[in-house]
Motif scaffolding. Structure first.
Motif, mmCIF file in Angstrom:
data_model
loop_
_atom_site.group_PDB
_atom_site.id
_atom_site.type_symbol
_atom_site.label_atom_id
_atom_site.label_comp_id
_atom_site.label_asym_id
_atom_site.label_seq_id
_atom_site.Cartn_x
_atom_site.Cartn_y
_atom_site.Cartn_z
ATOM 1 N N VAL A 1 -27.693 92.607 -13.122
ATOM 2 C CA VAL A 1 -26.550 92.227 -12.296
ATOM 3 C C VAL A 1 -25.315 92.032 -13.179
ATOM 4 C CG1 VAL A 1 -25.634 90.491 -10.689
ATOM 5 C CG2 VAL A 1 -28.057 91.112 -10.604
ATOM 6 N N TYR A 2 -24.186 92.506 -12.701
ATOM 7 C CA TYR A 2 -22.894 92.323 -13.360
ATOM 8 C C TYR A 2 -22.631 90.827 -13.544
ATOM 9 C CZ TYR A 2 -17.726 92.253 -13.523
ATOM 10 O OH TYR A 2 -16.406 92.034 -13.843
ATOM 11 N N PRO A 3 -22.359 90.375 -14.770
ATOM 12 C CA PRO A 3 -22.224 88.932 -15.022
ATOM 13 C C PRO A 3 -21.126 88.255 -14.215
ATOM 14 C CG PRO A 3 -22.426 90.130 -17.100
ATOM 15 C CD PRO A 3 -22.262 91.161 -16.025
ATOM 16 N N GLU A 4 -20.071 88.983 -13.888
ATOM 17 C CA GLU A 4 -18.952 88.378 -13.170
ATOM 18 C C GLU A 4 -19.043 88.586 -11.657
ATOM 19 O OE1 GLU A 4 -16.777 86.423 -14.714
ATOM 20 O OE2 GLU A 4 -17.920 86.822 -16.553
ATOM 21 N N LEU A 5 -20.205 88.992 -11.174
ATOM 22 C CA LEU A 5 -20.371 89.169 -9.727
ATOM 23 C C LEU A 5 -20.290 87.814 -9.038
ATOM 24 C CD1 LEU A 5 -21.108 91.168 -7.396
ATOM 25 C CD2 LEU A 5 -23.488 90.501 -7.768
ATOM 26 N N THR B 1 -28.535 89.165 -16.625
ATOM 27 C CA THR B 1 -27.118 89.434 -16.881
ATOM 28 C C THR B 1 -26.867 89.403 -18.376
ATOM 29 O OG1 THR B 1 -26.513 87.091 -16.690
ATOM 30 C CG2 THR B 1 -26.367 88.427 -14.690
ATOM 31 N N ALA B 2 -25.991 90.264 -18.829
ATOM 32 C CA ALA B 2 -25.652 90.312 -20.252
ATOM 33 C C ALA B 2 -24.719 89.163 -20.600
ATOM 34 C CB ALA B 2 -25.005 91.651 -20.586
ATOM 35 N N ASP B 3 -24.962 88.540 -21.734
ATOM 36 C CA ASP B 3 -24.126 87.438 -22.213
ATOM 37 C C ASP B 3 -22.925 88.025 -22.938
ATOM 38 O OD1 ASP B 3 -23.104 85.045 -22.969
ATOM 39 O OD2 ASP B 3 -24.609 84.629 -24.522
ATOM 40 N N GLN B 4 -21.785 88.059 -22.253
ATOM 41 C CA GLN B 4 -20.580 88.636 -22.851
ATOM 42 C C GLN B 4 -19.364 88.048 -22.175
ATOM 43 O OE1 GLN B 4 -20.663 92.922 -22.129
ATOM 44 N NE2 GLN B 4 -21.907 92.607 -20.318
ATOM 45 N N VAL C 1 -23.966 99.169 -24.656
ATOM 46 C CA VAL C 1 -24.869 98.629 -25.665
ATOM 47 C C VAL C 1 -25.306 97.209 -25.324
ATOM 48 C CG1 VAL C 1 -25.077 97.998 -28.092
ATOM 49 C CG2 VAL C 1 -23.895 100.111 -27.444
ATOM 50 N N THR C 2 -24.393 96.360 -24.896
ATOM 51 C CA THR C 2 -24.735 94.962 -24.652
ATOM 52 C C THR C 2 -25.723 94.832 -23.501
ATOM 53 O OG1 THR C 2 -22.542 94.306 -25.431
ATOM 54 C CG2 THR C 2 -23.797 92.675 -24.193
ATOM 55 N N MET D 1 -29.687 93.651 -23.734
ATOM 56 C CA MET D 1 -30.177 92.559 -22.902
ATOM 57 C C MET D 1 -31.411 92.973 -22.116
ATOM 58 S SD MET D 1 -30.188 91.665 -19.403
ATOM 59 C CE MET D 1 -28.824 92.587 -18.715
ATOM 60 N N LEU D 2 -31.389 94.179 -21.536
ATOM 61 C CA LEU D 2 -32.539 94.646 -20.776
ATOM 62 C C LEU D 2 -33.772 94.778 -21.676
ATOM 63 C CD1 LEU D 2 -30.826 97.368 -18.542
ATOM 64 C CD2 LEU D 2 -31.766 95.182 -17.771
ATOM 65 N N ARG D 3 -33.580 95.345 -22.852
ATOM 66 C CA ARG D 3 -34.720 95.512 -23.772
ATOM 67 C C ARG D 3 -35.298 94.163 -24.176
ATOM 68 N NH1 ARG D 3 -31.157 100.005 -26.312
ATOM 69 N NH2 ARG D 3 -32.165 101.930 -25.556
ATOM 70 N N ARG D 4 -34.444 93.190 -24.416
ATOM 71 C CA ARG D 4 -34.927 91.856 -24.797
ATOM 72 C C ARG D 4 -35.712 91.197 -23.672
ATOM 73 N NH1 ARG D 4 -29.469 89.781 -28.011
ATOM 74 N NH2 ARG D 4 -29.969 90.812 -29.994
ATOM 75 N N ASN D 5 -35.495 91.665 -22.464
ATOM 76 C CA ASN D 5 -36.230 91.128 -21.323
ATOM 77 C C ASN D 5 -37.385 92.036 -20.898
ATOM 78 O OD1 ASN D 5 -34.860 88.553 -20.003
ATOM 79 N ND2 ASN D 5 -33.222 89.829 -20.864
#
Length: 410
Positions: free
Chosen positions: A281-285, A328-331, A362-363, A367-371
């Protein structure tokens, strides 16, 4: 043969469109009318698209190309007539030009006709010396038949939902001929004609409320999630839900209301399903208001609408889960906006926990790979400038069934 009962079941067959003449005809002067933000380098876009198709094939996915299927059905008289009845109509061209254009198109071989149906036809290419107001109003290089560069995004004109298909009356006039092509393919191509294909939403009737495939997410276990966006109307959601209920094809439709902005054009521009219980999910949604639609009686003719307190708990409840995982990606907000613009969350699941994504995000990919999500990356330097990711560029035709998850008992 063709059925899509989830977003993440193993993908077996998919419909793509390899970009061609229509991208060569995209210019700074016409890009806005054709719904593009930028002019793409067509040769590089084709190369990137070939990498995308090869990545799918390497995972055992059978790739079908729209232009090939369309050329094959244009050998069939009834199919050719169906397409040309819409393309060269009096409403589109005027009563003095419709007949002559129809004759020119009808005289083309299937491959040439396909190329111009998708790539467009100029006044000079038409080569008609007839007295007509439309021809008199345009120059030789102007289009009598506009190109369809958005055919690249095969997700939007149709969607496969639980053994049937929806055809979509697109919100923008520049895209409506795409649905005509898909409607003719599904009606006439031997791949689709054997089993009495159910059509849940007859989108070649452009009087119907608009609906687009980027908003349609088949979550599984009889549940469908649909975004109410600038392209998909609440009326269309209700009509489709009732049709699915009366056919017994779905038991619940969840409608999510998106901000009516281009950055949120479709639901899949801000979220996609990547595993049985997981979404990226887009972090700013912002929090989305959502509504659950269910059958009001045994026949499904009555549709009940209930507003949910929150979207993701409603999805979890519908799927029989205690919760779903939202990744969500931390950015920071600027980085998040960049990756959302580059379709960071618009990924295509090939099986549970395996997705295709643009390498440039990339970010989000990290994030997906880490999860625990396997991410297969493809180049998107040119394709991404069309504002559509791997999910947008693919119309799944067949996925394996996915067994609904069962909550562990204490």
């Amino acid at each position: 043969m063709f059925t899509v009962s989830s977003e993440i079941g193993r993908l077996r067959q998919v419909l793509l469109h390899r970009p061609d003449l229509e991208l060569l005809r995209l210019t700074p002067a016409n890009k806005d009318d054709l719904l593009f933000d930028e002019v793409l380098w067509a040769k590089r876009a084709r190369q990137e698209h070939d990498v995308f198709a090869d990545a799918l094939r390497e995972r055992g996915v059978q790739v079908h190309y729209l232009a090939d299927l369309l050329a094959e059905i244009l050998k069939i008289d009834d199919a050719r007539a169906q397409v040309l009845d819409h393309t060269a109509s009096e409403a589109a061209l005027g009563p003095t030009l419709a007949g002559p254009v129809r004759a020119v198109l009808d005289d083309m071989d299937p491959q040439t006709l396909t190329r111009h149906l998708i790539g467009g036809l100029t006044k000079a290419e038409l080569g008609l010396a007839v007295h007509n107001l439309l021809l008199s109003a345009v120059d030789d290089g102007d289009f009598v038949l506009a190109p369809l560069p958005n055919h690249l995004f095969t997700r939007d004109p149709s969607a496969w939902i639980y053994g049937g298909v929806t055809l979509h009356p697109m919100a923008k006039a520049a895209r409506r001929r795409e649905t005509v092509h898909l409607g003719a393919v599904y009606r006439h191509h031997p791949m689709f004609t054997g089993d009495g294909l159910p059509v849940w939403y007859p989108g070649t009737d452009f009087a119907l409320p608009s609906l687009e495939g980027g908003d349609v997410h088949v979550l599984g276990d009889g549940v469908v999630l649909i975004g109410m966006s600038e392209r998909t109307t609440p009326q269309a959601v209700e009509l489709l839900a009732r049709r699915l209920f009366t056919a017994g094809a779905a038991r619940e439709v969840i409608a999510a209301r998106l901000p009516r902005r281009r950055a949120f054009m479709h639901l899949d521009t801000v979220m996609t399903m990547v595993d049985r219980d997981t979404f990226t999910v887009y972090p700013e949604l912002p929090p989305l208001r959502s509504y659950s639609l269910t059958p009001g009686n045994d026949h499904g003719l009555e549709v009940l609408v209930h507003e949910n307190e929150s979207l993701f708990p409603a999805i979890a409840r519908a799927l029989g889960l205690s919760r779903v995982h939202v990744l969500t990606a931390d950015q920071d907000i600027r980085a998040a906006e960049r990756e959302q613009w580059d379709d960071g969350d618009n990924v295509l699941a090939l099986e549970p926990g395996v997705v295709v994504a643009y390498e440039r995000n990339v970010t989000t990919n990290t994030m997906l790979r880490r999860n625990g999500i396997e991410v297969i990356t493809i180049p998107g330097g040119e394709l991404g400038r069309g504002r559509g990711g791997p999910r947008c560029m693919s119309c799944p035709l067949q996925r394996d069934e996915v067994t609904p998850m069962k909550e562990a008992t204490p």
